[in-house]
Design a protein around this motif. Structure first.
Motif, mmCIF file in Angstrom:
data_model
loop_
_atom_site.group_PDB
_atom_site.id
_atom_site.type_symbol
_atom_site.label_atom_id
_atom_site.label_comp_id
_atom_site.label_asym_id
_atom_site.label_seq_id
_atom_site.Cartn_x
_atom_site.Cartn_y
_atom_site.Cartn_z
ATOM 1 N N ASP A 129 0.852 -1.185 0.000
ATOM 2 C CA ASP A 129 0.000 0.000 0.000
ATOM 3 C C ASP A 129 0.895 1.244 0.000
ATOM 4 O OD1 ASP A 129 -2.300 -1.579 0.026
ATOM 5 O OD2 ASP A 129 -2.247 -1.760 2.195
ATOM 6 N N ASN A 130 0.786 2.088 1.022
ATOM 7 C CA ASN A 130 1.597 3.311 1.076
ATOM 8 C C ASN A 130 2.702 3.211 2.119
ATOM 9 O OD1 ASN A 130 0.844 5.710 -0.720
ATOM 10 N ND2 ASN A 130 -1.137 4.858 -0.154
ATOM 11 N N MET A 131 3.311 2.030 2.214
ATOM 12 C CA MET A 131 4.466 1.826 3.084
ATOM 13 C C MET A 131 5.581 1.172 2.281
ATOM 14 S SD MET A 131 2.725 0.555 6.654
ATOM 15 C CE MET A 131 4.274 0.731 7.553
ATOM 16 N N LEU A 132 6.784 1.755 2.354
ATOM 17 C CA LEU A 132 7.957 1.207 1.691
ATOM 18 C C LEU A 132 8.889 0.629 2.756
ATOM 19 C CD1 LEU A 132 9.803 0.762 -0.783
ATOM 20 C CD2 LEU A 132 10.718 3.073 -0.374
ATOM 21 N N PHE A 133 9.018 -0.700 2.781
ATOM 22 C CA PHE A 133 9.903 -1.379 3.733
ATOM 23 C C PHE A 133 11.294 -1.504 3.115
ATOM 24 C CE2 PHE A 133 5.743 -2.581 5.179
ATOM 25 C CZ PHE A 133 5.855 -2.712 6.556
ATOM 26 N N VAL A 134 12.319 -1.130 3.902
ATOM 27 C CA VAL A 134 13.712 -1.296 3.507
ATOM 28 C C VAL A 134 14.330 -2.287 4.488
ATOM 29 C CG1 VAL A 134 15.907 -0.153 3.120
ATOM 30 C CG2 VAL A 134 13.781 1.038 2.584
ATOM 31 N N ILE A 135 14.803 -3.418 3.959
ATOM 32 C CA ILE A 135 15.134 -4.567 4.793
ATOM 33 C C ILE A 135 16.598 -4.967 4.609
ATOM 34 C CG2 ILE A 135 14.518 -6.956 5.328
ATOM 35 C CD1 ILE A 135 11.794 -6.321 3.898
ATOM 36 N N GLY A 136 17.320 -5.110 5.743
ATOM 37 C CA GLY A 136 18.686 -5.622 5.706
ATOM 38 C C GLY A 136 19.624 -4.726 4.928
ATOM 39 N N GLY A 137 20.564 -5.342 4.191
ATOM 40 C CA GLY A 137 21.533 -4.598 3.417
ATOM 41 C C GLY A 137 22.897 -4.560 4.073
ATOM 42 N N VAL A 138 23.694 -3.584 3.696
ATOM 43 C CA VAL A 138 25.061 -3.434 4.182
ATOM 44 C C VAL A 138 25.255 -2.025 4.699
ATOM 45 C CG1 VAL A 138 27.510 -3.460 3.564
ATOM 46 C CG2 VAL A 138 25.969 -5.185 2.617
ATOM 47 N N ALA A 139 25.731 -1.895 5.941
ATOM 48 C CA ALA A 139 26.116 -0.597 6.514
ATOM 49 C C ALA A 139 27.634 -0.591 6.581
ATOM 50 C CB ALA A 139 25.463 -0.415 7.886
ATOM 51 N N GLN A 140 28.235 -0.696 7.769
ATOM 52 C CA GLN A 140 29.668 -0.931 7.890
ATOM 53 C C GLN A 140 29.958 -2.414 7.639
ATOM 54 O OE1 GLN A 140 31.989 1.438 8.574
ATOM 55 N NE2 GLN A 140 30.508 3.097 8.703
ATOM 56 N N GLY A 141 28.947 -3.239 7.818
ATOM 57 C CA GLY A 141 28.961 -4.672 7.554
ATOM 58 C C GLY A 141 27.530 -5.078 7.301
ATOM 59 N N PRO A 142 27.210 -6.371 7.232
ATOM 60 C CA PRO A 142 25.821 -6.796 7.037
ATOM 61 C C PRO A 142 24.905 -6.217 8.114
ATOM 62 C CG PRO A 142 27.312 -8.642 6.759
ATOM 63 C CD PRO A 142 28.144 -7.515 7.277
ATOM 64 N N SER A 143 23.746 -5.702 7.708
ATOM 65 C CA SER A 143 22.816 -5.040 8.619
ATOM 66 C C SER A 143 21.540 -5.860 8.774
ATOM 67 C CB SER A 143 22.467 -3.641 8.096
ATOM 68 O OG SER A 143 21.435 -3.047 8.854
ATOM 69 N N ASN A 144 20.974 -5.836 9.998
ATOM 70 C CA ASN A 144 19.693 -6.508 10.242
ATOM 71 C C ASN A 144 18.557 -5.505 10.427
ATOM 72 O OD1 ASN A 144 20.332 -5.428 12.702
ATOM 73 N ND2 ASN A 144 20.067 -7.313 13.883
ATOM 74 N N ALA A 145 18.782 -4.260 10.020
ATOM 75 C CA ALA A 145 17.774 -3.219 10.213
ATOM 76 C C ALA A 145 16.571 -3.448 9.302
ATOM 77 C CB ALA A 145 18.380 -1.845 9.936
ATOM 78 N N VAL A 146 15.383 -3.175 9.840
ATOM 79 C CA VAL A 146 14.136 -3.210 9.067
ATOM 80 C C VAL A 146 13.384 -1.917 9.362
ATOM 81 C CG1 VAL A 146 11.962 -4.403 8.651
ATOM 82 C CG2 VAL A 146 14.013 -5.726 9.212
ATOM 83 N N GLU A 147 13.185 -1.103 8.342
ATOM 84 C CA GLU A 147 12.512 0.178 8.513
ATOM 85 C C GLU A 147 11.451 0.347 7.433
ATOM 86 O OE1 GLU A 147 15.306 3.521 9.577
ATOM 87 O OE2 GLU A 147 16.762 2.071 8.842
ATOM 88 N N ALA A 148 10.480 1.202 7.704
ATOM 89 C CA ALA A 148 9.417 1.442 6.738
ATOM 90 C C ALA A 148 9.126 2.938 6.657
ATOM 91 C CB ALA A 148 8.153 0.690 7.101
ATOM 92 N N LEU A 149 9.091 3.454 5.436
ATOM 93 C CA LEU A 149 8.672 4.833 5.195
ATOM 94 C C LEU A 149 7.191 4.794 4.868
ATOM 95 C CD1 LEU A 149 9.479 7.841 4.746
ATOM 96 C CD2 LEU A 149 9.749 7.251 2.330
ATOM 97 N N CYS A 150 6.391 5.566 5.602
ATOM 98 C CA CYS A 150 4.952 5.516 5.390
ATOM 99 C C CYS A 150 4.395 6.900 5.126
ATOM 100 C CB CYS A 150 4.253 4.876 6.587
ATOM 101 S SG CYS A 150 4.513 5.760 8.144
ATOM 102 N N ASP A 151 3.312 6.928 4.368
ATOM 103 C CA ASP A 151 2.554 8.151 4.119
ATOM 104 C C ASP A 151 1.367 8.123 5.074
ATOM 105 O OD1 ASP A 151 1.263 10.357 3.215
ATOM 106 O OD2 ASP A 151 0.624 9.480 1.309
ATOM 107 N N ARG A 152 1.438 8.862 6.176
ATOM 108 C CA ARG A 152 0.426 8.775 7.227
ATOM 109 C C ARG A 152 -0.952 9.220 6.760
ATOM 110 N NH1 ARG A 152 3.296 10.598 12.923
ATOM 111 N NH2 ARG A 152 4.246 8.568 13.337
ATOM 112 N N GLU A 153 -1.017 10.080 5.766
ATOM 113 C CA GLU A 153 -2.316 10.559 5.309
ATOM 114 C C GLU A 153 -3.109 9.468 4.621
ATOM 115 O OE1 GLU A 153 -1.672 13.949 2.902
ATOM 116 O OE2 GLU A 153 -0.975 15.216 4.539
#
Length: 304
Positions: free
Chosen positions: A278-302
């Protein structure tokens, strides 16, 4: 429009500005302190070596087994997997569909252009596939599979040859964004370099247009995440001319015809998996200084 980043498993929110401004939710996960040690002689060489080092980390984490293109679910509930990299690192043209009702994978006509790391979109009864790579070479092919006729159609190729670019789809257009520009006979640069290129394919007119300087992305970036939420094309994270992965996020405002800054990711990184619901973009894992376990979501609250 109000946008925010949400971190999984946290309810703590930090407000910024008034209600019309984006808000941020953060909880920074522990990251590896390891950073590949690379000896460099020039700033340009440092960026190139850093880019290759991070890609090696990603490749090592993914292993050497068959790696299909990122699968996605169609409107019929079936899962489609296109292309990918074989155990010999060769690009694949295989297309398969999984029917959960029958618990069965079925082959579909192979792609005309074998590749991996391409962008794929479902629109109507067609799957569109753009870009990707064949080894170190970027692919400019733009093709579509008609799920009713089970046949492929070739469209005009992406105008410029860029590795680690990314693509987004709106109701009327496809966007090819950023990447690592490859040297060529008409390029001033003799080495690959990060770009903020924006090229747009108009679905109705059937052609590509290269946007003016005023509509290029604010940051030069490659290997980043993209989406389309709240009527805006989103570009998040990736690699650029900085010594570490990017955390910056920007969105293209179609009314003002320009890119605008959005709240930055809590964990700067590249090579992420992404998922749009829908109106949420999830960004999952990836590489920071090393492998990352971060899970974040950009959402349109409206829109929630």
């Amino acid at each position: 429009m109000s946008k925010c980043w949400g971190q999984e498993r946290t309810s703590r929110r930090l407000a910024r500005g008034n209600g019309a401004q984006p808000t941020l939710s953060e909880q920074t996960p522990k990251q590896s302190e390891h950073r590949p040690g690379i000896r460099v002689k020039t700033a340009r060489r440092q960026r190139e070596m850093r880019f290759l080092a991070i890609r090696r980390i990603v490749s090592r984490e993914r292993g050497k087994t068959l790696s299909p293109q990122k699968p996605f679910t169609g409107n019929d509930g079936r899962v489609y997997a296109l292309g990918g990299m074989g155990s010999d690192a060769a690009p694949q043209a295989l297309v398969r569909v999984y029917d959960p009702a029958r618990d069965h994978w079925q082959p579909l006509p192979p792609m005309p252009t074998p590749q991996y790391a391409a962008s794929a979109f479902l629109k109507g009864n067609k799957i569109y596939v753009l870009g990707g790579r064949q080894g170190k070479l970027p692919v400019t092919a733009f093709e579509a599979l008609d799920l009713e006729t089970k046949s492929w159609t070739k469209y005009p190729s992406i105008p410029s040859r860029r590795a680690f670019a990314n693509c987004a789809m709106t109701e009327k257009c496809f966007y090819s964004l950023g990447g690592l520009q490859q040297p060529g006979p008409h390029n001033f640069y003799s080495r690959p370099h990060f770009v903020n290129t924006v090229e747009v394919f108009d679905i109705e007119q059937g052609n590509w247009t290269k946007q003016s300087r005023s509509t290029r992305m604010r940051e030069k970036r490659a290997d980043f995440s993209v989406g389309h939420i709240g009527g805006r094309v989103i570009a998040a994270g990736g690699l650029g001319n900085q010594p570490v992965p990017l955390g910056s996020v920007e969105g293209f405002n179609p009314t003002k015809r320009k890119w605008e800054s959005l709240p930055a990711m809590n964990t700067p990184r590249c090579s992420c998996a992404s998922l749009q619901i829908d109106n949420m973009l999830f960004v999952i894992g990836g590489v920071a200084q090393g492998p990352s376990n971060a899970v974040e979501a950009l959402c349109d609250r409206e829109s929630i």
